[in-house]
Design a protein around this motif. Structure first.
Motif, PDB file in Angstrom:
ATOM      1  N   PHE A 133       0.789  -1.217   0.000  1.00 41.22           N
ATOM      2  CA  PHE A 133       0.000   0.000   0.000  1.00 41.22           C
ATOM      3  C   PHE A 133       0.833   1.285   0.000  1.00 41.22           C
ATOM      4  CE2 PHE A 133      -2.462  -3.172   2.586  1.00 41.22           C
ATOM      5  CZ  PHE A 133      -3.271  -3.581   1.544  1.00 41.22           C
ATOM      6  N   HIS A 134       2.010   1.233   0.594  1.00 45.08           N
ATOM      7  CA  HIS A 134       2.804   2.463   0.752  1.00 45.08           C
ATOM      8  C   HIS A 134       4.284   2.147   0.650  1.00 45.08           C
ATOM      9  CE1 HIS A 134       3.953   6.410   2.283  1.00 45.08           C
ATOM     10  NE2 HIS A 134       4.819   5.777   3.045  1.00 45.08           N
ATOM     11  N   PRO A 135       5.050   2.935  -0.143  1.00 43.71           N
ATOM     12  CA  PRO A 135       4.598   3.974  -1.068  1.00 43.71           C
ATOM     13  C   PRO A 135       3.807   3.379  -2.234  1.00 43.71           C
ATOM     14  CG  PRO A 135       6.957   4.168  -0.613  1.00 43.71           C
ATOM     15  CD  PRO A 135       6.523   2.840  -0.122  1.00 43.71           C
ATOM     16  N   ASP A 136       2.877   4.127  -2.761  1.00 49.99           N
ATOM     17  CA  ASP A 136       2.049   3.668  -3.868  1.00 49.99           C
ATOM     18  C   ASP A 136       2.881   3.662  -5.153  1.00 49.99           C
ATOM     19  OD1 ASP A 136       0.097   3.342  -5.919  1.00 49.99           O
ATOM     20  OD2 ASP A 136      -1.417   4.317  -4.674  1.00 49.99           O
ATOM     21  N   VAL A 137       2.883   2.524  -5.856  1.00 53.78           N
ATOM     22  CA  VAL A 137       3.697   2.411  -7.075  1.00 53.78           C
ATOM     23  C   VAL A 137       3.182   3.326  -8.186  1.00 53.78           C
ATOM     24  CG1 VAL A 137       4.444   0.056  -6.567  1.00 53.78           C
ATOM     25  CG2 VAL A 137       2.324   0.434  -7.886  1.00 53.78           C
ATOM     26  N   LEU A 138       1.932   3.788  -8.070  1.00 56.69           N
ATOM     27  CA  LEU A 138       1.399   4.696  -9.082  1.00 56.69           C
ATOM     28  C   LEU A 138       1.816   6.143  -8.844  1.00 56.69           C
ATOM     29  CD1 LEU A 138      -2.301   3.434  -9.480  1.00 56.69           C
ATOM     30  CD2 LEU A 138      -0.310   2.873 -10.899  1.00 56.69           C
ATOM     31  N   ALA A 139       2.351   6.431  -7.682  1.00 59.43           N
ATOM     32  CA  ALA A 139       2.646   7.813  -7.317  1.00 59.43           C
ATOM     33  C   ALA A 139       3.781   8.375  -8.173  1.00 59.43           C
ATOM     34  CB  ALA A 139       3.027   7.898  -5.842  1.00 59.43           C
ATOM     35  N   PRO A 140       3.563   9.538  -8.786  1.00 55.00           N
ATOM     36  CA  PRO A 140       4.654  10.172  -9.532  1.00 55.00           C
ATOM     37  C   PRO A 140       5.698  10.720  -8.570  1.00 55.00           C
ATOM     38  CG  PRO A 140       2.742  11.620  -9.485  1.00 55.00           C
ATOM     39  CD  PRO A 140       2.309  10.326  -8.844  1.00 55.00           C
ATOM     40  N   ASP A 141       6.957  10.562  -8.889  1.00 54.16           N
ATOM     41  CA  ASP A 141       8.028  11.070  -8.049  1.00 54.16           C
ATOM     42  C   ASP A 141       7.900  12.594  -7.921  1.00 54.16           C
ATOM     43  OD1 ASP A 141      10.650  10.455  -6.724  1.00 54.16           O
ATOM     44  OD2 ASP A 141      11.358  11.940  -8.193  1.00 54.16           O
ATOM     45  N   PRO A 142       8.035  13.187  -6.731  1.00 54.10           N
ATOM     46  CA  PRO A 142       8.529  12.629  -5.477  1.00 54.10           C
ATOM     47  C   PRO A 142       7.414  12.272  -4.488  1.00 54.10           C
ATOM     48  CG  PRO A 142       8.588  15.008  -5.358  1.00 54.10           C
ATOM     49  CD  PRO A 142       7.974  14.676  -6.684  1.00 54.10           C
ATOM     50  N   PHE A 143       6.213  11.963  -4.963  1.00 54.52           N
ATOM     51  CA  PHE A 143       5.070  11.755  -4.079  1.00 54.52           C
ATOM     52  C   PHE A 143       4.890  10.277  -3.753  1.00 54.52           C
ATOM     53  CE2 PHE A 143       4.156  15.427  -6.924  1.00 54.52           C
ATOM     54  CZ  PHE A 143       4.389  16.414  -5.991  1.00 54.52           C
ATOM     55  N   THR A 144       4.022  10.015  -2.759  1.00 55.46           N
ATOM     56  CA  THR A 144       3.837   8.637  -2.291  1.00 55.46           C
ATOM     57  C   THR A 144       2.384   8.219  -2.158  1.00 55.46           C
ATOM     58  OG1 THR A 144       3.805   9.273   0.059  1.00 55.46           O
ATOM     59  CG2 THR A 144       5.971   8.774  -0.917  1.00 55.46           C
ATOM     60  N   THR A 145       1.452   9.181  -2.010  1.00 50.44           N
ATOM     61  CA  THR A 145       0.120   8.866  -1.491  1.00 50.44           C
ATOM     62  C   THR A 145      -0.963   9.612  -2.255  1.00 50.44           C
ATOM     63  OG1 THR A 145       1.118   8.593   0.709  1.00 50.44           O
ATOM     64  CG2 THR A 145      -1.288   8.813   0.605  1.00 50.44           C
ATOM     65  N   TYR A 146      -1.973   8.882  -2.700  1.00 48.27           N
ATOM     66  CA  TYR A 146      -3.105   9.450  -3.440  1.00 48.27           C
ATOM     67  C   TYR A 146      -4.091  10.081  -2.473  1.00 48.27           C
ATOM     68  CZ  TYR A 146      -7.086   9.483  -6.732  1.00 48.27           C
ATOM     69  OH  TYR A 146      -8.141   9.844  -7.538  1.00 48.27           O
ATOM     70  N   ILE A 147      -4.669  11.230  -2.866  1.00 53.33           N
ATOM     71  CA  ILE A 147      -5.652  11.909  -2.022  1.00 53.33           C
ATOM     72  C   ILE A 147      -6.787  12.467  -2.871  1.00 53.33           C
ATOM     73  CG2 ILE A 147      -3.946  12.593  -0.279  1.00 53.33           C
ATOM     74  CD1 ILE A 147      -4.249  15.512  -1.471  1.00 53.33           C
ATOM     75  N   PHE A 148      -7.908  12.767  -2.216  1.00 56.11           N
ATOM     76  CA  PHE A 148      -8.888  13.726  -2.710  1.00 56.11           C
ATOM     77  C   PHE A 148      -8.648  15.013  -1.905  1.00 56.11           C
ATOM     78  CE2 PHE A 148     -12.196  10.045  -3.095  1.00 56.11           C
ATOM     79  CZ  PHE A 148     -11.442   9.482  -4.113  1.00 56.11           C
ATOM     80  N   GLY A 149      -9.011  16.157  -2.466  1.00 57.68           N
ATOM     81  CA  GLY A 149      -8.801  17.378  -1.712  1.00 57.68           C
ATOM     82  C   GLY A 149      -9.350  18.593  -2.422  1.00 57.68           C
ATOM     83  N   PHE A 150      -9.090  19.754  -1.831  1.00 64.11           N
ATOM     84  CA  PHE A 150      -9.503  21.038  -2.376  1.00 64.11           C
ATOM     85  C   PHE A 150      -8.260  21.829  -2.787  1.00 64.11           C
ATOM     86  CE2 PHE A 150     -13.035  20.166   0.663  1.00 64.11           C
ATOM     87  CZ  PHE A 150     -14.090  20.185  -0.243  1.00 64.11           C
ATOM     88  N   ARG A 151      -8.469  22.761  -3.696  1.00 63.15           N
ATOM     89  CA  ARG A 151      -7.444  23.727  -4.084  1.00 63.15           C
ATOM     90  C   ARG A 151      -8.063  25.112  -4.115  1.00 63.15           C
ATOM     91  NH1 ARG A 151      -3.189  23.267  -7.441  1.00 63.15           N
ATOM     92  NH2 ARG A 151      -3.204  25.542  -7.318  1.00 63.15           N
ATOM     93  N   ASN A 152      -7.262  26.109  -3.795  1.00 56.93           N
ATOM     94  CA  ASN A 152      -7.685  27.500  -3.910  1.00 56.93           C
ATOM     95  C   ASN A 152      -7.458  27.945  -5.351  1.00 56.93           C
ATOM     96  OD1 ASN A 152      -8.266  30.196  -3.650  1.00 56.93           O
ATOM     97  ND2 ASN A 152      -6.548  30.664  -2.287  1.00 56.93           N
ATOM     98  N   VAL A 153      -8.544  28.229  -6.083  1.00 56.46           N
ATOM     99  CA  VAL A 153      -8.430  28.661  -7.478  1.00 56.46           C
ATOM    100  C   VAL A 153      -8.929  30.099  -7.642  1.00 56.46           C
ATOM    101  CG1 VAL A 153      -8.535  26.320  -8.412  1.00 56.46           C
ATOM    102  CG2 VAL A 153     -10.671  27.579  -8.039  1.00 56.46           C
ATOM    103  N   THR A 154      -8.946  30.849  -6.537  1.00 56.86           N
ATOM    104  CA  THR A 154      -9.384  32.240  -6.566  1.00 56.86           C
ATOM    105  C   THR A 154      -8.516  33.052  -7.523  1.00 56.86           C
ATOM    106  OG1 THR A 154     -10.019  32.030  -4.240  1.00 56.86           O
ATOM    107  CG2 THR A 154      -9.888  34.268  -5.142  1.00 56.86           C
ATOM    108  N   GLY A 155      -9.166  33.827  -8.388  1.00 64.74           N
ATOM    109  CA  GLY A 155      -8.440  34.721  -9.278  1.00 64.74           C
ATOM    110  C   GLY A 155      -7.857  34.074 -10.512  1.00 64.74           C
ATOM    111  N   MET A 156      -8.058  32.778 -10.694  1.00 64.68           N
ATOM    112  CA  MET A 156      -7.518  32.103 -11.869  1.00 64.68           C
ATOM    113  C   MET A 156      -8.396  32.320 -13.093  1.00 64.68           C
ATOM    114  SD  MET A 156      -6.194  28.372 -10.628  1.00 64.68           S
ATOM    115  CE  MET A 156      -5.052  28.142  -9.272  1.00 64.68           C
TER     116      MET A 156
END
Length: 458
Positions: free
Chosen positions: A82-105
């Motif tokens: 499960f960890h590190p996830d083999v699908l993770a692009p370097d340098p990351f390890t872990t898949y998430i759902f989340g939010f991003r601030n896109v104000t002003g874009m």
């Protein structure tokens, strides 16, 4: 920071949205011309009025996007497969759902943020509603969809946890309000009347979406801010005497990662949530010693991004590109420091400030005052914080001792950590790797004023 005053209306862009008829009252609403409508009338925030009278919505104060992405957690101990996830692009390890601030874009920049969610979600704050100068606060939410899992077409919402005055339409609980399908957007309108520390999260498939990272901290500044009371001009509550005043403030958001669940969502598997066990305990979306690394862009109203709108990684830490919130506390001798704790993990945590005493002045956005005004605040070195709870605490930085305990780096070091051993170190070789950070106390006048919460003041 407060919003400019606008006449705002809830809206889902992109044409008519057909509600899910299985979702209770949500099935009563349809979306016509950008306003939520019932029959021939539309909700205008305070009352129902004819659809033709509903004007265009003004610009939101904050614009968030829901999507998926990747973060970095310690690669050891490995938790195969499960960890590190083999699908993770370097340098990351872990898949998430989340939010991003896109104000002003721009629209082009905004669409490019798919698969670039952050954890924890963007911190934001708002002034308490002032009847003498009425201004609502608007947060627009768009659902960009999931890049890695296009088969998961879950809607998203924004639920302001603990908010006392929201009407059901803006509550974000999907059985009684509007959910935002992929490719659509919706504007939430708030009148925040109660100061204190809160949190927010997606309330669709809430066990999964909360744990996967659709969580963040929000707080309301009191009307008393700007007055001079007790030697302070910034306060946690309307205390009338300066007792909740502070010089610096730091948000401490607690969350967890069960590696198997994150791997399962990345690999088109279904986690068994009754088997839940947290492998990593996070503080502001990071684990120690990453909690000490510099901030990325935190101020939601003045975001710093690259030309494409993407987050810029903290200096020297490309792996923390989507974990922008540092937890390091920097202060001068004699500063009064506000700590805003919120827990959206599934376990109780025990956060301890070694060698210093905190005064708890608020809990769950409620000041520690009795109905008759009696002061019920108390001192402690440890806060037991249950899931969904928040605490507001203050401490005064002690006299600088000459850098003892900090290898001559010019500051004194105090540890803020989870007293549950495994949640403070995650059994990671060579270091902690859990819910821990440092309080660094400098000589008077060393650390400059803060521009925003968690700012180091350099």
């Amino acid at each position: 920071m407060n919003a400019s005053s606008h006449d705002r209306h809830p809206q889902i862009a992109g044409g008519a949205a057909l509600p899910d008829p299985r979702m209770g009252r949500r099935g009563l609403f349809r979306v016509i011309g950008g306003a939520a409508a019932v029959g021939g009338v539309a909700w205008a925030g305070k009352f129902l009025e004819p659809e033709t009278a509903v004007g265009a919505a003004g610009p939101p104060d904050l614009y968030l996007a829901g999507t998926d992405g990747w973060i970095s957690l310690p690669r050891t101990p490995a938790i195969a497969p499960f960890h590190p996830d083999v699908l993770a692009p370097d340098p990351f390890t872990t898949y998430i759902f989340g939010f991003r601030n896109v104000t002003g874009m721009t629209d082009t920049q905004r669409l490019a943020q798919k698969n670039k969610a952050q954890h924890s979600a963007p911190l934001f704050w708002v002034d308490q509603f002032d009847p003498a100068n009425p201004q609502d606060f608007a947060v627009q939410l768009t659902n960009l969809g999931l890049a890695l899992r296009p088969d998961l077409f879950d809607a998203h919402t924004l639920h302001w946890h603990g908010f006392r005055n929201v009407i059901p339409f803006f509550d974000g609980e999907p059985s009684g309000s509007v959910s935002v399908p992929s490719g659509r957007q919706f504007t939430y309108i708030y009148r925040p009347r109660d100061p204190g520390t809160y949190m927010y999260h997606c309330h669709v498939e809430d066990v999964e979406h909360v744990h996967m990272g659709m969580t963040g901290l929000v707080f309301v500044r009191p009307l008393q801010d700007g007055q001079s009371l007790g030697g302070f001009t910034r306060f946690m509550y309307n205390d009338g005497d300066g007792s909740t005043g502070y010089d610096r403030e730091f948000a401490m958001f607690l969350s967890e990662v069960w590696a198997e669940a994150h791997w399962a969502d990345a690999h088109i598997q279904l986690p068994e949530w009754s088997d839940y066990r947290a492998d990593f305990s996070l503080l502001n979306g990071r684990v120690y010693p990453d909690t000490l690394a510099p901030n990325g862009s935190i101020d939601p109203f003045h975001p710093v991004r690259d030309a494409g709108g993407d987050l810029i990684a903290p200096t020297g830490h490309p792996e923390l590109q989507y974990q922008p919130h540092s937890s390091l506390v920097r202060c001068n001798e004699g500063d009064r420091v506000a700590l805003r704790f919120a827990n959206l993990g599934f376990r109780e945590q025990a956060m301890s400030l070694s060698g210093l005493r905190m005064r708890v002045v608020g809990r769950d956005a409620t000041p520690m005052r009795g109905r008759d005004g009696t002061d019920t605040s108390y001192e402690t070195d440890t806060l037991n914080i249950g899931p969904g709870e928040s605490y507001d605490a203050l401490f005064t930085a002690p006299t600088f001792s000459g850098g003892s305990g900090s290898s001559g780096d010019g500051y004194d070091t105090y540890l803020l950590f989870n007293r549950s051993y495994q949640r403070a170190n995650n059994l990671a070789p060579g270091g902690f790797g859990g819910q821990a950070t440092e309080v660094r106390v400098f000589p008077p006048g060393t650390v400059g004023p803060q521009q925003y919460p968690n700012d180091w003041g350099v």
